[in-house]
Each structure stands twice: as structure tokens, then as C-alpha cells.
Scaffold this motif. Structure first.
Motif, PDB file in Angstrom:
ATOM      1  N   VAL A  21      42.188  32.203  41.082  1.00 55.32           N
ATOM      2  CA  VAL A  21      40.791  32.293  41.474  1.00 55.32           C
ATOM      3  C   VAL A  21      39.925  31.804  40.328  1.00 55.32           C
ATOM      4  O   VAL A  21      40.197  32.109  39.173  1.00 55.32           O
ATOM      5  CB  VAL A  21      40.434  33.766  41.782  1.00 55.32           C
ATOM      6  CG1 VAL A  21      38.963  33.907  42.060  1.00 55.32           C
ATOM      7  CG2 VAL A  21      41.247  34.269  42.939  1.00 55.32           C
ATOM      8  N   SER A  22      38.853  31.048  40.652  1.00 55.88           N
ATOM      9  CA  SER A  22      38.038  30.539  39.564  1.00 55.88           C
ATOM     10  C   SER A  22      36.872  31.447  39.222  1.00 55.88           C
ATOM     11  O   SER A  22      36.250  31.285  38.190  1.00 55.88           O
ATOM     12  CB  SER A  22      37.521  29.145  39.929  1.00 55.88           C
ATOM     13  OG  SER A  22      36.695  29.269  41.062  1.00 55.88           O
ATOM     14  N   GLY A  23      36.568  32.411  40.092  1.00 63.90           N
ATOM     15  CA  GLY A  23      35.362  33.215  39.912  1.00 63.90           C
ATOM     16  C   GLY A  23      35.391  34.123  38.699  1.00 63.90           C
ATOM     17  O   GLY A  23      36.447  34.470  38.181  1.00 63.90           O
ATOM     18  N   ASP A  24      34.210  34.493  38.230  1.00 63.12           N
ATOM     19  CA  ASP A  24      34.139  35.449  37.131  1.00 63.12           C
ATOM     20  C   ASP A  24      34.122  36.873  37.692  1.00 63.12           C
ATOM     21  O   ASP A  24      34.291  37.088  38.887  1.00 63.12           O
ATOM     22  CB  ASP A  24      32.921  35.163  36.246  1.00 63.12           C
ATOM     23  CG  ASP A  24      31.632  35.208  37.024  1.00 63.12           C
ATOM     24  OD1 ASP A  24      31.673  35.670  38.180  1.00 63.12           O
ATOM     25  OD2 ASP A  24      30.598  34.781  36.508  1.00 63.12           O
ATOM     26  N   LYS A  25      33.896  37.812  36.784  1.00 67.47           N
ATOM     27  CA  LYS A  25      34.013  39.217  37.155  1.00 67.47           C
ATOM     28  C   LYS A  25      33.109  39.603  38.322  1.00 67.47           C
ATOM     29  O   LYS A  25      33.569  40.202  39.290  1.00 67.47           O
ATOM     30  CB  LYS A  25      33.670  40.077  35.931  1.00 67.47           C
ATOM     31  CG  LYS A  25      34.757  41.042  35.589  1.00 67.47           C
ATOM     32  CD  LYS A  25      34.714  41.463  34.143  1.00 67.47           C
ATOM     33  CE  LYS A  25      33.631  42.433  33.816  1.00 67.47           C
ATOM     34  NZ  LYS A  25      33.748  42.955  32.447  1.00 67.47           N
ATOM     35  N   SER A  26      31.842  39.244  38.199  1.00 66.22           N
ATOM     36  CA  SER A  26      30.929  39.711  39.250  1.00 66.22           C
ATOM     37  C   SER A  26      31.227  38.999  40.564  1.00 66.22           C
ATOM     38  O   SER A  26      31.057  39.569  41.641  1.00 66.22           O
ATOM     39  CB  SER A  26      29.477  39.489  38.833  1.00 66.22           C
ATOM     40  OG  SER A  26      29.243  38.110  38.702  1.00 66.22           O
ATOM     41  N   GLU A  27      31.710  37.775  40.456  1.00 66.10           N
ATOM     42  CA  GLU A  27      32.064  37.034  41.667  1.00 66.10           C
ATOM     43  C   GLU A  27      33.244  37.711  42.374  1.00 66.10           C
ATOM     44  O   GLU A  27      33.284  37.796  43.607  1.00 66.10           O
ATOM     45  CB  GLU A  27      32.413  35.597  41.273  1.00 66.10           C
ATOM     46  CG  GLU A  27      32.307  34.594  42.364  1.00 66.10           C
ATOM     47  CD  GLU A  27      30.972  34.597  43.084  1.00 66.10           C
ATOM     48  OE1 GLU A  27      31.020  34.556  44.320  1.00 66.10           O
ATOM     49  OE2 GLU A  27      29.903  34.653  42.439  1.00 66.10           O
TER      50      GLU A  27
ATOM     51  N   GLN B 204      40.284  40.874  37.328  1.00 62.70           N
ATOM     52  CA  GLN B 204      39.832  39.483  37.304  1.00 62.70           C
ATOM     53  C   GLN B 204      40.815  38.593  36.538  1.00 62.70           C
ATOM     54  O   GLN B 204      41.183  37.518  37.002  1.00 62.70           O
ATOM     55  CB  GLN B 204      38.443  39.407  36.671  1.00 62.70           C
ATOM     56  CG  GLN B 204      37.787  38.040  36.803  1.00 62.70           C
ATOM     57  CD  GLN B 204      37.840  37.223  35.530  1.00 62.70           C
ATOM     58  OE1 GLN B 204      38.005  37.778  34.445  1.00 62.70           O
ATOM     59  NE2 GLN B 204      37.750  35.919  35.657  1.00 62.70           N
TER      60      GLN B 204
ATOM     61  N   LEU C  19      37.769  46.295  36.352  1.00 61.67           N
ATOM     62  CA  LEU C  19      37.503  45.066  37.097  1.00 61.67           C
ATOM     63  C   LEU C  19      37.894  43.840  36.269  1.00 61.67           C
ATOM     64  O   LEU C  19      38.428  42.866  36.814  1.00 61.67           O
ATOM     65  CB  LEU C  19      36.016  45.008  37.474  1.00 61.67           C
ATOM     66  CG  LEU C  19      35.564  43.802  38.289  1.00 61.67           C
ATOM     67  CD1 LEU C  19      36.249  43.782  39.638  1.00 61.67           C
ATOM     68  CD2 LEU C  19      34.061  43.797  38.476  1.00 61.67           C
TER      69      LEU C  19
ATOM     70  N   ARG D  98      33.897  40.871  42.250  1.00 60.08           N
ATOM     71  CA  ARG D  98      33.402  42.081  42.883  1.00 60.08           C
ATOM     72  C   ARG D  98      32.597  41.764  44.140  1.00 60.08           C
ATOM     73  O   ARG D  98      32.747  42.403  45.165  1.00 60.08           O
ATOM     74  CB  ARG D  98      32.538  42.869  41.883  1.00 60.08           C
ATOM     75  CG  ARG D  98      31.783  44.053  42.484  1.00 60.08           C
ATOM     76  CD  ARG D  98      32.757  45.111  42.980  1.00 60.08           C
ATOM     77  NE  ARG D  98      32.115  46.141  43.779  1.00 60.08           N
ATOM     78  CZ  ARG D  98      32.041  46.121  45.101  1.00 60.08           C
ATOM     79  NH1 ARG D  98      32.547  45.109  45.787  1.00 60.08           N
ATOM     80  NH2 ARG D  98      31.468  47.108  45.758  1.00 60.08           N
ATOM     81  N   LEU D  99      31.740  40.748  44.027  1.00 58.46           N
ATOM     82  CA  LEU D  99      30.796  40.513  45.118  1.00 58.46           C
ATOM     83  C   LEU D  99      31.450  39.831  46.319  1.00 58.46           C
ATOM     84  O   LEU D  99      31.149  40.153  47.448  1.00 58.46           O
ATOM     85  CB  LEU D  99      29.619  39.661  44.626  1.00 58.46           C
ATOM     86  CG  LEU D  99      28.720  40.314  43.581  1.00 58.46           C
ATOM     87  CD1 LEU D  99      27.652  39.354  43.123  1.00 58.46           C
ATOM     88  CD2 LEU D  99      28.079  41.573  44.139  1.00 58.46           C
ATOM     89  N   SER D 100      32.347  38.865  46.058  1.00 59.07           N
ATOM     90  CA  SER D 100      32.889  38.108  47.198  1.00 59.07           C
ATOM     91  C   SER D 100      34.350  38.451  47.510  1.00 59.07           C
ATOM     92  O   SER D 100      34.712  38.628  48.657  1.00 59.07           O
ATOM     93  CB  SER D 100      32.796  36.608  46.927  1.00 59.07           C
ATOM     94  OG  SER D 100      31.490  36.255  46.649  1.00 59.07           O
ATOM     95  N   TYR D 101      35.155  38.523  46.451  1.00 55.98           N
ATOM     96  CA  TYR D 101      36.587  38.654  46.726  1.00 55.98           C
ATOM     97  C   TYR D 101      36.981  40.043  47.207  1.00 55.98           C
ATOM     98  O   TYR D 101      37.766  40.174  48.136  1.00 55.98           O
ATOM     99  CB  TYR D 101      37.406  38.285  45.491  1.00 55.98           C
ATOM    100  CG  TYR D 101      37.678  36.815  45.416  1.00 55.98           C
ATOM    101  CD1 TYR D 101      38.798  36.284  46.041  1.00 55.98           C
ATOM    102  CD2 TYR D 101      36.810  35.965  44.765  1.00 55.98           C
ATOM    103  CE1 TYR D 101      39.036  34.915  46.004  1.00 55.98           C
ATOM    104  CE2 TYR D 101      37.034  34.614  44.720  1.00 55.98           C
ATOM    105  CZ  TYR D 101      38.159  34.087  45.336  1.00 55.98           C
ATOM    106  OH  TYR D 101      38.391  32.748  45.303  1.00 55.98           O
TER     107      TYR D 101
END
Lengths: 805, 359
Positions: free
Chosen positions: A643-649, A636, A632, A651-654
Motif C-alpha cells: 500500500v502506498s498510503g501514509d498513516k492517516s490514509e 501501516q 497504527l 486509517r481514513l480509507s483502508y
């Protein structure tokens, strides 16, 4: 304990603090209670030479003492409250009519007696020469029934119509039975059996005597050349009484016979080029591996079999250097022995076997081939593949990783610990021959005490003989205790023990430290095993309840146990955290292992059935999590440019948002969607491997198995092929692809272990330095190299095409 | 590309909500005296977007030219660590939590390297480089301590922007050295504005009010989630008139299943089944906190009023313990058992007042 309490309390929220405190409170009081119990008991054990009457006297003292101390009564009352009507230590063993009053009887104990723990009651039965077996059968004389007996045993009692005894009746039997001492209490059959046993012992002792005499005479006539015959009196007992015939080998008869058969068939199988498997399927193998615990006659059997089959055994053991080179060069696998020729063909060795030109290689202690013998095991495995002489390897553990190269090429002959009955007659013979007087039950005690290690029993007896010719039960027990082997239990055995019904029962004599000790058999695994299996028992604490109250109480117990496990993990993080509070280990032992078990102990379903004790899932799940998390991370960082999100973001949203874009079309439209999917992937720099990661991270209906089933293989190959045939935007190159030199970090949390620094890495280091010397060298740059290669390949292809034209 | 990335605002002026905050950042960037900053706020509130916009204000559009650089480090125990660094000419962005226990040394190494190099670009508007540290709340204590002095010593060459979800895990000295900037979750009105803006830019026509309401409630202040859900809905039914149900992400549905399992049955066997599901969630990289929160929310919806407070109370306690401990599953399971026990006790209506004495 003080720092433990403090830190745990610091780490915890309010309720758990309360728990820890209350736990220590109860633990101390428990410890005090058990302490007083053991104190009383140890009195009886202090006097080793106590005759029977003395023993009973002390026991009755014990009883009085128990009643006199108010402390003891309190503990008993608490225990009674815990597990129904039980009063440990309330009854004494009555004076027996005769010392071997239970001889010839076999007992089965089931359920919990009110006053003696299981171990104690077995001990009592054995002391009076009774036989104790695990499972009732038609040959069982008495079943001693306690509370909550196992259903299978009850069924067996009914089936075989066995006599049952209560605890009092059992004690009464001891007090009244006359025993076979004067021959009255013995049936004709038993008498015959006994006589026969005694006769066998006398006969074999005589035979031994005769053989020794012959050997001494042989020395006089000088027949045995070279091999000096040593005066048997000077030899160790283990050598002196080593078995000389197959009959004398204790236990593992089948395995020894197999070995013998294999050696006898050797010349035949050599001629057949190891194509004919033979009766045991062994003749395909050029080597045999004998495995088993120490002291059960592995080496002895190997030597004996080789001699009896007419081979001259050549032994290489851990005292010889056995490196790759030495194994390859110094072993005589082409069978070119001059031994037979030198002796003129008529010589016999000590055992009277004719020395021939056949030799047999015995590689003893193969698992001892370690640091000094680098490559030795591999070389040995290669040797076995082409040997002309039989090779017998001996090791303690076949499944050890070190033995891997050998496992395939050799036939496994696992030797088991023989049980006491198999060794008893042999030991009794030796005892008789040495003119010592030791009853059979004492010999049994010695054998079981050291875990069926014949060698150790002999050594113990030979030292005992120096000052004493007799031994009674108490002395035997002490001697066995003094020579007790601290074997490390496997985690499976540990949880069987600690989650089992006896460890925490009211009659148990195990102290808190005994329980903590179990954790230290394998402190990294036992907590994991407890966590995995603590819910699989039928808790003894709820056995008196039923219906909703039972369910509720069980849930309460589970709640306490799981809370304690949670506490344990907090302590664990203090131990393995940056500060490394290793002194907290006992606290961790209590919280992670002892306390949860104390709530939920009870009979489980063992190894079979749906609730079998299993290996902890945590290890597998954790490594899976690490693997997926790393994958993951790769996804990322590729997506990072957009994308600005981090790893968990991610996984959770993208991933859920991208699933309909890059996976679903393939499921629904098949190959026609491949182009769109690749387009979407390129937008986010997602590579083909990352696509796999995206699928693998799915859950529920998007689980990889479900999804991949719905994507046709053709679609998948189309995706791979099309993806590989095109160019794709790359956000960055992996550092290793660029041949970057890793920067060494100073300090940091280095593990406090020698093993962590692997020797092999020294080579790696030199490699790195070499790279560092010429960082500008174009050839080291993977990218440039790739480009030129591709070009070269292209021109080559053209050239070839031209050539064809 | 997804809308959420396509229509991300690039400058402070383009941002739709928290206008005062944007103005403040703008004047800070203009003043030339730029402090260390600590951005905090919930996930999906726009922290990173705002940081990027601030950088844009500071240095111009040059900061948008990003490149990713992978550094390799060798630990004393000879383990290779890959650290990904996102950088432009003017700033550098790292996520030290990637390297776990080694975050301290990695931070020291990279920060010193940047601090010791001067800005080469003479046309740059500022002499300093900006270092963005993501997930700074998962920095170990050692790493945070290492950061303290560096922040003061190298002030001439470098500014640090920390980006965290919550400041509770940061040590006080760090907080005191930064300008704290709270990026709160957007209000419902803010979100509606943004959704309408996106709809317009994407040419998706107008967004029906009820659908927007539904999306906003579901997103619960997470702008990213709202836009992603909006796009997913749009894909499902292009006219949005039929108002399709909101597609829940896979993990959420899975968590709901676990919650239902807890309510249905309270036995040791069920706990073990739940444990298997929890393992599945954790191994598929769903953060344990999210798992606990989602399940707890769902359980609370289904139980009696009198139990709700207790369940949430224990969820909070075990969430805290999860952070302190190593093995998340232990605490999750302890919570599950706790909830089962509470629920069963309520359901059976048996009060075992003297029960604790029995143990």
C-alpha cells in the motif's frame, strides 16, 4: 508584555489579534483601578498600633479619598455596570461602641454585599470579636444577606427562622451594640460559658506550673537517671508546652485514642499472631502510618502514646541514615531491649512512666527517605511484616508514590488540621501562663493565618514575647501575614477559586497579578483544568438576564472564553516549541486561565452533581491517541509493501475498506470465516496483534466494544489458535528482535532539565556496549537462536517420545 | 488483496490520466540528468504511484523489490526511536515525521549515510540513489533547513524526491532547489476511465453509469477512495443493479453525528458532549483537519445561506490555529462554540449590537 503581544499577534489570525489587544487594554485599566483601591486601603494598614478610633478615622479618610479621586469613581461606575448596583469602598465601618461589640454573636455571610467583599466583611466581623461560620444553623445569630444569595442558605434561614441583616443594618449593629465588655449585653448562659472557659484556662495553666516545678525538683533529687532535666525556661516553647497527657493533644482525638488502643492491645495481638482485628480493626497490623500536614502534633502524639502505653520510643528520623541495610540491621525489631533490666525495673522517665523492656519504633519523616536511603522504604515495609515491636511511621502524604510499599502493610491514621477552636484554649492557656495579654480573636487570627500549625503559632508567640506582652487585632493580622505559609493549592482548589463567584466580582480586591499567581500554583495543570471545567459554571454575568437573551449572552461569553483558550494554546506552543519562550508564561497565564474565567465565573456545582469539576480528560485522551497512533504506525509499515498510503490514509480509507474483509465475517459467520480472514490478513502482512489494532481503531458502530460483543469468544480463540499454528509472511523484523544496537544521535532537542537524564540509564549503557563488542556473535542474533531453540525443542520432544516407547 | 493495490499501475505507460505529466517524467528519466523533485497534490491523486513508476523508468523493475528496515536511534535523553525505512537497491524511502521533534537529526544521519556510500551495483543505470521523503510538509523547520545544504552538497550520490500534500509549509529554499511537479486530482472523466479499467480487470462486468457517478461524486477527486468504495459496493451487491447506497466510513458517519448535535442544541452541556465525541475522533487517529472539514461541510449543508460563509471562514481560521498550536481540541472546541453562537444568534434573530460593550 511587549514580546508577548508581538508574537501572539504574529501567530494569530486577524480577529484574535484584535482580542489580545483589547484584552491588554482592559487589563491595564483594571489594574490601574485596583491599584488605586489598594493604595487607599494600605493606608489603613500601615499603622499597626492604631487604636480603634484611629482605625475608624483612617477608614473614613479612605471614604473621602475615594470620593475625591475622579479615577475611582470611574472604576466604580464601570464595576456597577458590570454587576448591577455595587459600589465598593463607598461605605465605611462606623466607630464601634466597644471594641468587642460583636462578641458572642455568630454570623453567616451570604450573597454579595454592595460595598465590601466577602473577605473584608468577614474580617470586620472578626475584628469586633464576632464569630463567622460557613453554613447557617439554628445557633446562628445573624445572617448578613447580600445580592443573589445561595438558595440553600435562604432555605436554611427560613427553616431556622434566623434574623437577617442587610449591609447597613450590619454596620449599624457594630456602631450601636454595647457588647459584653461591661457584661450588660451578655445573657446568663453566655456569661457562664465565658467564666467556665476562663477558669479552665487558669486551671490548666496552674497545672502546667506545678508540673514544671515538680520537674525542677526531680532534677534535684536525681531520680531521673541519664536524661537530664533541662530548666524549662531554657527550652523552646514547643518542647516546654508539648502535651504531657492525651487530654492536652489538640484535635484528632479519635485518631490518638485509636493509636493508644492499638499500643495497649499490642501484646495481646502479638500473642494472637495478628489474627484478631479488634475494635478498630487495627490489631491486624504491625505498623501504623500517621499522615498529615506539618505542625499538628503527629510526632508528639506518637511519642506520648508510646510512653503512656509503657513503651520506650526509639525514634529514627530524617537525620539518621536509613538505607536498606541500616534499617534491616540496626533496628531492634526482635524486642531485645536491656533498658528495663539496666535500670532495675523501677525507673521512670521524664513523664513519670516506668521504663520497661518494651520498645516502640517511631519512624519519623518517612517521606524524607530519599536519595541517600535507597531501598529504605522497601526494607521498612519488609520489616513491618515481621516485627515484634510496634512500628509507627510518620509522613506528610500517604498517597505519595514513594509511600506505596508502606501503604498496604500499615494502618492509616490520617491526622487533620485542627480548627482554630480546638487549638484556641491551649494557646490561650500558654498565653495566660506567660502572662501575655492577647484576646481570643487575635489568637484565632494567628491560628488561621498559619493554617493551624500549632508549632508555628508557638514560635511566633515566643518571639513576640521578647519585646511585647500584648497584641491587638491589627498586629496579629500583620504577624500572621508575615509568617504566612505559601501553600501550593491543588488545581482543584485553584479552579474552585478562579471560576468561583468572588474572584471577579465587583467587590473583589484581587489584582490581575493575584489572578495570574493562581495559574503559577501549577502551571502545567491549571490550564488543563480550566479547559475541562470552564463550561460548568452558572456565569454570574448572565444572572440578571433570562430567556433567549440569557442563552445568547452565555453563548457569547463561552465564545470569548474558548477563543481565549485557543489563543492560550498558541502561546503555549511558543513556550514549549523549539525556541522555548518561557518569558511568555504570564501571557499564557492570562490567556489560558484568567481571561476565560473572567467571562464565565460564577457559582458552580462544586464536587457533586452532574456538572462536578473533574480531572482533565485531555491527559488520558492524549495518551490514548499516542498509543493508538503508534499501533497504527505498526500496521501501516507492515502494509507498506502493498500500500502506498501514509498513516492517516490507512486509517481514513483502508481500515473502513478492510473492515468487511477481516472483521465483519467473524461477526456474521463465526468460526467458519476464520480461514478467509487469515488469508486476507496475510495478503497485507497483518498480524494477530494488528487485527486487534484494527478493531480498536473503529468508531461509532464499528467501535471495538460493539464489535467484540458480536464476535463469539470461541471464534476469537479459533482465530488466535489458527493464526498461531500457521506460518505467515513477515515484511520485516523489528529492530529490537534483531538485537540491533541503537545509534546514538548527536545533539538534537535535548530537554533543558537535569532530571531528564536518569541515573539508572548508566547501567543500560554498559549493556549496550557489551553488545556492540561482538555483533557477529551468533548467540545474540535472536532469529538464529530461535531457530536452534525450536530445533532443540523438536529433538527433545522426539527424544522424549522415543524414551516413552 | 484489495483492487486498489492489485491493479495499481507499475510503469508510466500504464497510467491513465495526466498523460503529459507522464511523458515529461519519462523524458526526464531518460535524459540522465535527473533533478530533485517535489511532488505535490491532494491525497489519492496518485503521487506515490507516479513516483514509483518514475523510479521504475529510471532503474528498471529492480525498484519493485522492496524491503523494510527498522533503524533504532538513541536520543541524547536516552529515548529509543524506531525509524522505518523502505528501500530497494536503488532507492530509499523514509517518513521522518514519525519521530516528531527528532526529525532533523534522523534526516541528517540517514542522508549522510546514503550520500557517503557509492552505488555498488555496476550494472545500475545511474550512479545516484533516490531518497523519497514522505510527508515532507510536516518536517520541522530545523529539519527543512538541514535538508537545504545536503541537497546541493551530495548531488553526485543522491537525488531527493519530496512528497507532500501542500507546499505551503515548505520553506522557500527547499522549493527553489526542486523541480515542482503538481499531481492534480483526477477529473471526473479520468476517474471514470480508471473505474472502468478496474472493473474490466477485476472481471466485475460493466459499471452502470449512475453508480459510477455516485462513486465519483463521493470520492471527490480521491482515486484511492473511489476504487475502495467501488469494491465495497461490489461486495455488498455483486450485480450493482440495485445501486446500493454508498457505505460511508465509520469516522464520517461519526462526524455527521457531531454536526447534527451542534445544530440541534446550543448549550454548555451540548458543547461538553461534542467535546467528548471530538476526543473520541482524535484519539482514534482521525486527523483534526479532516474532522473539522467533515463537520464543517455537514453543518454548512444544514444551515441558512447567510451563515455559510461565516462558518467556513471560522473553520479556516481555526484550522490554521490548529496547525500552529499544540492541542487540537482547544481550537476545535472554540470553533464549535463559535458556530453554536452564530447559529443561535441567527435562529433567535436577536441582534445584540451593543453586546460587545457589555463585556
Amino acid at each position: 508584555m511587549a514580546p508577548a503581544k508581538k508574537s501572539a499577534a504574529k501567530a494569530n489570525a486577524e480577529p484574535s489579534k484584535h482580542n489580545i489587544m483589547s484584552f491588554f487594554g482592559s487589563a491595564q485599566s483594571q489594574g490601574a483601578a485596583t491599584g488605586s483601591k489598594t493604595g487607599n486601603r494600605s493606608q489603613s494598614e500601615v499603622k499597626p498600633k492604631a487604636t480603634l478610633t484611629k482605625v475608624t478615622k483612617v477608614e473614613s479618610d479612605d471614604e473621602q479619598g475615594g470620593k475625591a479621586t475622579p479615577k475611582f469613581n470611574w472604576a466604580a461606575a464601570k464595576a456597577a455596570r458590570l454587576a448591577g448596583p455595587s459600589n465598593p469602598g463607598s461605605k465605611a465601618v462606623p466607630p464601634a461602641a466597644v471594641s468587642d461589640c460583636l462578641a458572642g454573636l455568630s454570623f453567616v455571610f451570604t450573597g454579595e454585599l454592595s460595598s465590601f467583599s466577602r473577605e473584608e466583611s468577614i474580617d470586620i466581623a472578626k475584628r469586633f470579636c464576632g464569630r463567622v461560620v460557613g453554613q447557617p444553623s439554628s445557633k446562628t445569630d445573624y445572617v448578613v444577606l447580600g445580592d443573589s444569595a445561595g438558595p440553600s442558605k435562604l432555605a436554611a434561614i427560613k427553616k431556622h427562622n434566623l434574623k437577617t441583616l442587610s449591609e447597613d443594618e450590619f454596620l449599624n449593629l457594630i456602631a450601636t451594640r454595647k457588647g459584653p465588655g461591661n457584661g450588660k449585653g451578655l445573657t446568663e448562659k453566655e456569661k457562664k460559658k465565658r467564666d467556665k472557659e476562663e477558669k479552665a484556662i487558669r486551671d490548666s495553666a496552674k497545672e502546667m506550673e506545678a508540673r514544671e516545678k515538680k520537674a525542677v525538683r526531680g532534677e534535684g533529687s536525681g531520680v531521673a537517671r541519664g536524661a537530664k532535666t533541662i530548666d524549662p525556661k531554657m527550652q523552646l516553647w514547643t518542647d516546654r508546652y508539648a502535651p504531657q497527657t492525651l487530654k492536652e493533644v489538640c484535635g484528632n482525638k479519635g485518631q490518638v485514642e485509636k493509636l493508644q488502643q492499638w499500643l495497649n492491645d499490642w501484646s495481646g495481638s502479638l500473642k494472637a499472631n495478628f489474627k484478631k482485628p479488634g475494635k478498630n480493626g487495627m490489631n491486624n497490623f504491625r505498623g501504623v502510618m500517621i499522615t498529615g500536614p506539618p505542625g499538628i502534633g503527629k510526632t508528639t502524639s506518637a511519642h506520648l502514646c508510646a510512653k503512656l502505653a509503657g513503651f520506650t520510643p526509639i525514634e529514627l528520623n530524617a537525620s539518621d541514615a536509613r538505607s536498606k541495610k541500616l534499617v534491616e540491621n540496626s533496628t531492634n525489631i526482635q524486642n531485645t531491649s536491656l533498658d528495663g533490666w539496666m535500670g532495675g525495673g523501677e525507673q521512670t522517665n521524664a513523664a513519670g512512666v516506668v521504663i520497661t523492656d518494651k520498645s516502640c519504633l517511631i519512624m519519623d519523616e518517612v517521606d524524607g527517605m530519599s536519595a541517600g536511603d535507597r531501598g529504605g522504604v522497601g526494607a521498612l515495609a519488609a520489616l513491618i511484616r515481621k516485627t515484634q515491636v510496634p512500628i509507627i511511621c510518620i509522613a506528610n502524604d500517604r498517597s505519595a508514590p514513594k509511600m506505596k510499599p508502606l501503604v498496604n502493610g500499615t494502618f492509616g491514621l490520617p491526622f487533620r488540621k485542627p480548627d482554630a477552636a480546638q487549638i484556641r484554649s491551649r494557646i490561650m492557656t500558654i498565653v495566660f501562663k506567660e502572662k501575655m495579654q492577647i484576646p481570643a480573636n487575635v489568637v484565632d487570627e494567628l491560628i488561621t493565618g498559619v493554617g493551624s500549625d500549632i508549632r508555628q503559632v508557638l514560635n511566633m508567640l515566643s518571639t513576640w514575647k521578647l519585646h511585647n506582652d500584648t497584641m491587638d487585632y491589627e498586629e496579629g493580622k500583620m504577624l500572621a501575614k508575615a509568617n504566612e505559609k505559601y501553600s501550593v493549592l491543588t488545581p482543584f482548589n485553584v479552579i474552585q477559586k478562579i471560576l468561583g463567584p468572588y474572584m471577579f466580582s465587583a467587590t473583589s480586591r484581587d489584582t490581575l497579578s493575584d489572578k495570574i499567581e493562581l495559574y503559577f500554583h501549577d502551571y502545567s495543570f491549571v490550564p488543563l483544568f480550566i479547559q475541562e471545567n470552564y463550561l460548568k459554571t452558572n456565569p454570574s454575568r448572565v444572572r440578571d438576564l433570562d430567556g433567549p437573551r440569557k442563552a445568547l449572552k452565555q453563548l457569547k461569553l463561552m465564545e470569548k472564553a474558548s477563543e481565549s483558550l485557543s489563543d492560550g494554546d498558541l502561546v503555549d506552543s511558543l513556550i514549549h516549541g523549539p525556541e522555548q519562550h518561557w518569558t511568555l508564561m504570564p501571557t499564557h497565564a492570562v490567556l489560558s486561565t484568567v481571561r476565560p474565567s473572567s467571562f464565565l465565573y460564577g457559582p458552580g456545582s462544586g464536587y457533586g452533581g452532574p456538572n462536578a469539576m473533574t480531572f482533565p480528560q485531555w491527559l488520558g485522551q492524549n495518551s490514548k491517541q499516542n498509543k493508538l497512533s503508534r499501533a497504527l504506525g505498526d500496521v501501516q509499515i507492515r502494509m507498506r509493501l502493498k500500500v502506498s498510503g501514509d498513516k492517516s490514509e490507512i486509517r481514513l480509507s483502508y481500515l473502513p475498506a478492510m473492515f468487511p474483509l477481516i472483521v465483519k465475517p467473524l461477526m456474521e459467520q463465526g468460526s467458519s470465516a476464520v480461514d478467509d480472514v487469515i488469508q486476507e490478513m496475510d495478503d497485507y502482512y497483518i498480524s494477530r496483534e494488528d487485527w486487534d489494532t484494527v478493531v480498536e481503531l473503529g468508531l461509532g458502530e464499528q467501535k471495538d466494544e460493539v464489535v467484540l460483543k458480536k464476535i463469539a469468544t470461541a471464534t476469537k480463540t479459533a482465530l488466535t489458535r489458527k493464526y498461531n499454528s500457521r506460518d505467515h509472511p513477515i515484511p520485516f523484523h523489528k529492530a529490537q528482535d534483531l538485537g540491533k544496537v541503537p545509534k546514538k544521535l548527536p545533539g538534537g532537542p535535548a530537554p533543558d532539565l537535569e532530571e531528564a537524564f536518569d541515573l539508572d540509564d548508566a547501567v543500560d549503557d554498559a549493556d549496550d556496549e557489551k553488545k556492540a563488542v561482538d555483533p557477529d556473535d551468533i548467540k545474540l542474533d535472536r532469529l538464529i537462536q530461535d531457530a536452534s531453540k525450536r530445533k532443540a525443542a523438536a529433538t527433545k520432544g522426539k527424544g522424549a517420545a522415543k524414551g516413552k516407547k | 488483496m484489495l483492487w486498489v493495490d492489485d491493479y495499481r499501475p507499475k510503469t508510466l505507460d500504464e497510467l491513465h490520466y495526466h498523460v503529459h505529466l507522464s511523458q515529461r517524467l519519462k523524458s526526464l528519466a531518460a535524459s540522465g540528468d535527473f533533478p530533485h523533485m517535489l511532488f505535490y497534490g491532494p491525497s489519492g491523486a496518485g503521487k506515490k504511484t507516479r513516483i514509483a513508476a518514475t523510479l521504475n523508468e529510471l532503474f528498471g523493475s529492480g525498484v519493485e523489490k522492496l524491503k523494510i528496515d527498522q533503524r533504532v536511534f538513541l536520543t541524547p535523553s536516552r529515548k529509543k526511536l524506531d525509524v522505518n525505512v523502505v528501500q530497494s537497491n536503488y532507492h530509499i524511502e523514509l517518513t521522518p515525521s514519525e519521530v516528531g521533534n527528532y526529525d532533523r537529526v534522523v534526516i541528517q544521519e540517514i542522508l549522510k549515510e546514503i550520500a557517503q556510500t557509492q552505488q555498488v551495483d555496476v550494472s545500475a543505470r545511474h550512479r545516484f540513489k533516490v531518497v523519497i521523503i514522505n510527508e515532507a510538509d510536516s518536517l520541522s523547520r530545523d529539519a527543512q533547513a538541514a535538508l537545504r545544504r545536503t541537497m546541493e552538497k551530495y548531488m553526485t550520490n543522491l537525488r531527493i524526491i519530496l512528497c507532500v500534500n501542500s507546499t505551503s509549509r515548505l520553506i522557500a529554499p527547499i522549493k527553489s532547489r526542486c523541480l515542482l511537479i503538481r499531481v492534480a486530482a483526477p477529473s471526473q472523466g479520468d476517474m471514470l476511465t480508471v473505474l472502468n479499467h478496474v472493473a474490466k480487470r477485476a472481471g466485475a462486468g460493466s459499471l452502470p453509469e449512475d453508480v459510477a457517478d455516485e462513486i465519483i461524486t463521493d470520492a471527490n477527486g480521491n482515486m484511492r477512495k473511489a476504487i475502495l468504495v467501488f469494491e465495497a459496493m461490489k461486495m455488498q451487491s455483486p450485480d450493482l443493479s440495485s445501486s446500493p447506497p454508498i457505505a460511508k466510513p465509520d469516522w464520517e458517519t461519526y462526524c455527521y453525528k457531531v454536526a447534527d448535535m451542534i445544530i440541534q442544541e446550543q448549550t454548555p452541556q451540548r458543547v461538553m458532549e461534542v467535546r467528548a465525541k471530538l476526543y473520541e475522533l482524535l484519539s482514534h487517529c482521525i486527523p483534526a483537519t479532516i474532522v473539522l472539514k467533515t463537520i464543517a461541510d455537514r453543518v454548512v449543508q444544514k444551515v441558512d445561506e447567510s451563515l455559510k460563509a461565516d462558518i467556513m471562514h471560522w473553520a479556516a481560521i481555526y484550522e490554521n490555529r490548529m496547525r500552529l498550536g499544540n492541542k487540537k481540541i482547544y481550537h476545535l472546541e472554540a470553533w464549535v462554540v463559535k458556530v453554536m453562537s452564530l447559529y443561535k444568534q441567527f435562529f433567535l434573530g436577536i441582534e445584540l449590537g451593543d453586546f460587545d460593550d457589555l463585556i
